[in-house]
Write an enzyme that holds these catalytic residues in place. Structure first.
Site, PDB file in Angstrom:
ATOM      1  N   HIS A 195       9.205  -4.156  20.820  1.00  0.00           N
ATOM      2  CA  HIS A 195       7.854  -3.707  21.154  1.00  0.00           C
ATOM      3  C   HIS A 195       7.619  -2.233  20.790  1.00  0.00           C
ATOM      4  O   HIS A 195       7.093  -1.468  21.599  1.00  0.00           O
ATOM      5  CB  HIS A 195       7.586  -3.890  22.660  1.00  0.00           C
ATOM      6  CG  HIS A 195       7.666  -5.312  23.106  1.00  0.00           C
ATOM      7  ND1 HIS A 195       7.833  -5.677  24.430  1.00  0.00           N
ATOM      8  CD2 HIS A 195       7.577  -6.470  22.410  1.00  0.00           C
ATOM      9  CE1 HIS A 195       7.858  -6.997  24.519  1.00  0.00           C
ATOM     10  NE2 HIS A 195       7.717  -7.506  23.315  1.00  0.00           N
TER      11      HIS A 195
ATOM     12  N   VAL B 184       0.856  -1.188   0.000  1.00  0.00           N
ATOM     13  CA  VAL B 184       0.000   0.000   0.000  1.00  0.00           C
ATOM     14  C   VAL B 184       0.889   1.234   0.000  1.00  0.00           C
ATOM     15  O   VAL B 184       1.778   1.383   0.843  1.00  0.00           O
ATOM     16  CB  VAL B 184      -0.974  -0.026   1.197  1.00  0.00           C
ATOM     17  CG1 VAL B 184      -1.721   1.297   1.315  1.00  0.00           C
ATOM     18  CG2 VAL B 184      -1.956  -1.187   1.025  1.00  0.00           C
TER      19      VAL B 184
END
Ligand SMILES: Cc1cc2nc3c(=O)[nH]c(=O)nc-3n(C[C@H](O)[C@H](O)[C@H](O)COP(=O)(O)OP(=O)(O)OC[C@H]3O[C@@H](n4cnc5c(N)ncnc54)[C@H](O)[C@@H]3O)c2cc1C
Length: 552
Positions: free
Chosen positions: A468, A219
């Site tokens: 993370h 995208v």
């Protein structure tokens, strides 16, 4: 393939797969998922013990790294992100941690109204199929299977007992009522296989017929007309194409790529967009800001008995484990080997845990790149709530260009103190009676590393990302200038566009991020569908009664 859909989801990762499943439950909804990565077939992804392979493979990983980190002597830290169906849940360590109840109450205080613990707990229950968790606190019918290990190695119990001997509490289920304490770790593994978001959510949903998945689709930007998202532009097989969304476009491309796509679409800090030659659709200075992560150290101790995974660190043994897994989905291959853990507080006055431990009966880097010369065990340890913040920026208007990622790791004085505390508390735990039959010399940091200065040097050289990253499209109140999405995940300033993935976390949670990313996908789905949110829970989490005066 038609190019007309109701919903377009960008990215088939942890959150994206959960939304693909929920949005396609109504057969009347035509849902398109665009994913740049490809198939997850094969033992490197599906066999839990192979976890260190996919995170290093360009086939499955976007291959990002941080800028030279100014407080880490200019080290560039790897920032792996899944590029495959399932996203990062297909290349992660499979550790399952919801986060602490107080994390979500903090989110709410930061402006994410409706995301307090009482609101998110019902969604955690909806997503889970828990095996062995605390009754009443866990889900039992959700798509996401969560289990515990067999604890085949006596070192797993030694870690837990050592915690008790050091005066810490034990928790029967850190994903239940009580996070704080030492206990068994949980993993997203089911019947011996990695239970990624693709296995749990995407593949069953693809059987429905109203869900279309296009793999290998990059995208490039969201198509916006009159401040309303109407579709996306993507590249596949060397061709640039468009798909249209009659209702909404939802970005779930991860904390690195969701802000990147927003900026490529003209949504972000106006001055930076102008610098990149991108027309501004909405000036949102918070896009790409607020980047957070967990850092960790691998504290390693030699083991005097030949019982650790080191004995399997050879080709023959690996082949045998692989064969047993291939034919039976059993044995050492069926576990991530993080089977015990702890969540503790660094000092009195801290209300809920701010240090996490993963325990491993082996002395090795997380990414498998270097193992100690001999038998050993280790704790992955790190603080949970660093105040350091970084940012994501574009390096070019070309959608294929890698973004610039700067975490500003260890930019707060407290970070250094917190890590020194982690090392000292770990040494105390490894020094307990329970480890006496196994404890050899300290491999790393090493007995000679004791002074604050020496510990700081060790931390600077050895600290690693726990992978993370989050927070780069922060959720907050609509009138908060730095918020990117409102509490229903709608991009502020553009209609028909939402972001729902780890990028919307206002603050990092206490633990690994797959579970909360999936929870975001679950809850965002109800907002997207205009459903009344699940009824709030009235269950009260456990908080240490003496937290103000006692560290343990
Ligand atoms: C090596 C590693 C180990 C980890 N270990 C653990 C662990 O043990 N336990 C745990 O809970 N968490 C762990 N994590 C973190 C956790 O997996 C992630 O935080 C979580 O999966 C993030 O979910 P997400 O939905 O935000 O994004 P992702 O799951 O990363 O999904 C984003 C998806 O979007 C796709 N995408 C991105 N850009 C585009 C584009 N332009 N066009 C099309 N598609 C695009 C990506 O390919 C990807 O599939 C780990 C992460 C890594 C990388």
């Amino acid at each position: 393939m038609s190019d007309q859909f109701d919903f377009i989801i960008v990215g088939a990762g942890s959150a994206g797969c959960a939304m693909a499943y929920r949005l396609s439950e109504d057969p009347g909804n035509r849902v398109l998922v665009l994913e740049f990565g490809g198939t997850d077939v094969g033992p490197l992804i599906q066999m839990p013990a192979a976890l260190s392979y996919p995170m290093n493979m360009p086939l499955y990983d976007w291959g990002y790294a941080s800028e030279p980190e100014p407080h880490l002597g200019g080290r560039r830290l790897a920032t792996p992100r899944g590029k495959v169906i399932g996203g990062s849940s297909s290349i992660n360590g499979m550790v399952y941690v919801r986060g602490h109840a107080c994390d979500f109450d903090t989110w709410e205080e930061m402006g994410a109204s409706g995301w307090g613990y009482r609101h998110v707990l019902p969604y955690y229950k909806r997503q889970e199929h828990s095996h062995g968790g605390q009754e009443g606190w866990r889900g039992s019918e959700g798509p996401l299977h969560v289990q515990r290990g067999t604890k085949w190695n006596p070192l797993f119990d030694a870690f837990k007992t050592a915690g008790e001997q050091a005066g810490y509490g034990v928790t029967a289920d850190y994903n239940g009522e009580r996070q704080e304490g030492f206990g068994d770790m949980e993993m997203t593994v089911h019947r011996g296989r990695r239970w990624s978001a693709a296995n749990a959510y995407l593949k069953p949903a693809l059987k429905r017929g109203n869900l279309t998945l296009v793999k290998g689709a990059l995208v490039r930007r969201v198509l916006i007309e009159d401040k309303r998202a109407v579709g996306v532009e993507f590249e596949t097989g060397g061709e640039i194409r468009e798909a249209k969304a009659a209702r909404e476009v939802i970005l779930s491309a991860s904390s690195i790529n969701s802000p990147k796509i927003l900026m490529q679409s003209g949504i972000g800090p106006a001055a930076h967009l102008a610098e990149m030659g991108i027309d501004v659709v909405a000036d949102r200075p918070g896009v790409g800001a607020n980047l957070q992560d967990h850092l960790e150290l691998y504290l390693q101790q030699a083991c005097t008995q030949p019982i650790t995974l080191y004995k399997h660190w050879n080709l023959l043994s690996k082949a045998m484990i692989g064969a047993q897994w291939l034919f039976l989905k059993q044995g050492l291959g069926a576990s991530n080997q993080f089977e015990s853990c702890a969540f503790i507080r660094s000092k009195a006055g801290v209300k809920y845990p701010d240090i996490q431990y993963h325990f491993l009966p082996f002395a090795v880097r997380y990414d498998g790149q270097a193992a100690a010369e001999g038998h050993g065990f280790q704790a992955h340890v790190g603080p949970m709530r660093s105040k350091s913040r970084g940012r994501i920026k574009l390096t070019s208007s070309d959608p294929k260009a890698k973004p610039s990622i700067l975490f500003n790791y260890m930019s707060h004085d407290e970070d250094w103190e917190d890590f020194r505390t982690c090392i000292r508390l770990t040494r105390e735990i490894f020094g307990q009676e329970a480890f006496a039959p196994y404890r050899g010399k300290e491999i790393q940091p090493g007995d000679n590393v004791q002074s604050n200065e020496d510990l700081n040097d060790f931390i600077r050289e050895h600290v690693e990302s726990a992978y993370h990253p989050c927070g780069t499209c922060r959720m907050g109140a609509k009138d908060d200038a730095m918020a990117v999405v409102d509490p229903e995940c709608r991009v502020i300033g553009v209609d028909g566009l939402r972001v729902a993935d780890s990028s919307i976390f206002p603050q990092i949670t206490n633990g690994n991020l797959n579970a909360p990313s999936i929870m975001v996908g679950e809850k965002a789905s109800d907002h997207i569908l205009g459903k009344t949110p699940l009824p709030a829970s009235n269950q009260e989490p456990w908080i240490h009664p003496d937290w103000e005066t006692s560290q343990r």
